[in-house]
Design a protein around this motif. Sequence first.
Motif: not given
Length: 429
Positions: A36-51
């Motif tokens: 969130s402190q990285n102005h170059a890449l701070n707009d993201m959602v990560v989905v991590s499941t079994c698959n």
Amino acid sequence: MSFFALGINHQTASVELREQVAFNPEKLSQLLAEQSQNHALNDMVVVSTCNRTEVYAMSENADMVMDWLAQVNDIDVKYLLNHVYRYENAQAVTHLMRVASGLDSLMLGEPQILGQVKSAFALAKDAHTVSANLNGIFEYAFYAAKRVRSETAVGSHAVSMGYAVAQLALQVFSQPEKLTVMVVAAGEMNSLVAKHLAEMGVGRVLICNRTRERAEALAQEISHRVEVEIIDFAELSEHLYRADVISSCTGSLHQVISYLDVKKALKKRRYQQMLLVDLAVPRDIEPKVASLDGVYLYGVDDLQSVIDDNLAQRRQAALEAEIMVNQLATELLTQQKVKHAGSTIYAFREQGDVLRQEELAWAMSRITQNESIEKVMENFSHRLTQKLLHPTSILLRHAAQQEDPSHFEWLRDNLQDIFNKRRKSKNEK
């Protein structure tokens, strides 16, 4: 700034690679907070499941997202590129809607994935890595998923990974009423396993969970259907021999059921067969267990072949759902285009108002000089009309000069259509 979807899933990567790229909530929360402190890449959602592990991001380019995914998992980015899929803008929106609707799942139409995507979204919002634009895309994806599940057969008679485990147990063992089932971890996935097996009439369910409160909550949900017993997690290996079917999905970073544990349990059972299902990524059960006689070990990748026979109706319904998702994705993108055009439209209206005020000032000055009000108003309307239509006239002349006449024809037809509708509306009044 583009919207990207980038990741791996059960179709593009082995379980070993998915284990390497998987995030647990604690690790992910920390990484997102740092990002969130990285102005170059701070707009993201990560989905991590079994698959699957997927990154949804607003970014200048996908390479930045790819580099981040490889770096935080200590994987060679060139190796990861061989297994990653990547979508941008319209395709990314459609993909997110397909994922949230269960259309891209190992188990077509599974209901858990929507909750998992919502949890990932909430975690990212807590870490302050969700902008207004990204928030709008996800909210619309949730709306699309709800529509798909309520308006197509994909949302009926839900088929889940838990249901697949229950079906597998019935294939391996012919008399469910004699079965003792153990669920290792009482999370959402294993709760479904326990519920489905209880409905199918198994004899007993053993619940082994790190916290007793969650085990008791699951026990309360199924105790009216089946005999239930809660086991301390520290005593897991001692009770393995009692279970005919074991379903494990702990989310642990280390294997919780070893080859030696199962070997001892088999001996204690006098080598009566056992079915072990490992729903966790990283895996809970040592793969070497599969080499033991009398043991059936299934992982998440194995279940697809077990459930194919149950998915014929869902595949037919999925065709209808795919059409709906594409339509909804188009609607969202159209809304975004209109929204982005809003500032331009506002600027043109502002300019129009400036022209109006200029001409009004001119008209008032003529009135104060005792000119005929009727004549002043006629001149005012003529001058204002000329100035307002001047940009349109320039565009039409420019379009008419081009070799391709389609641009001019489009402008002419649409302007004429607008005037006709306005005239019709006025006449109706």
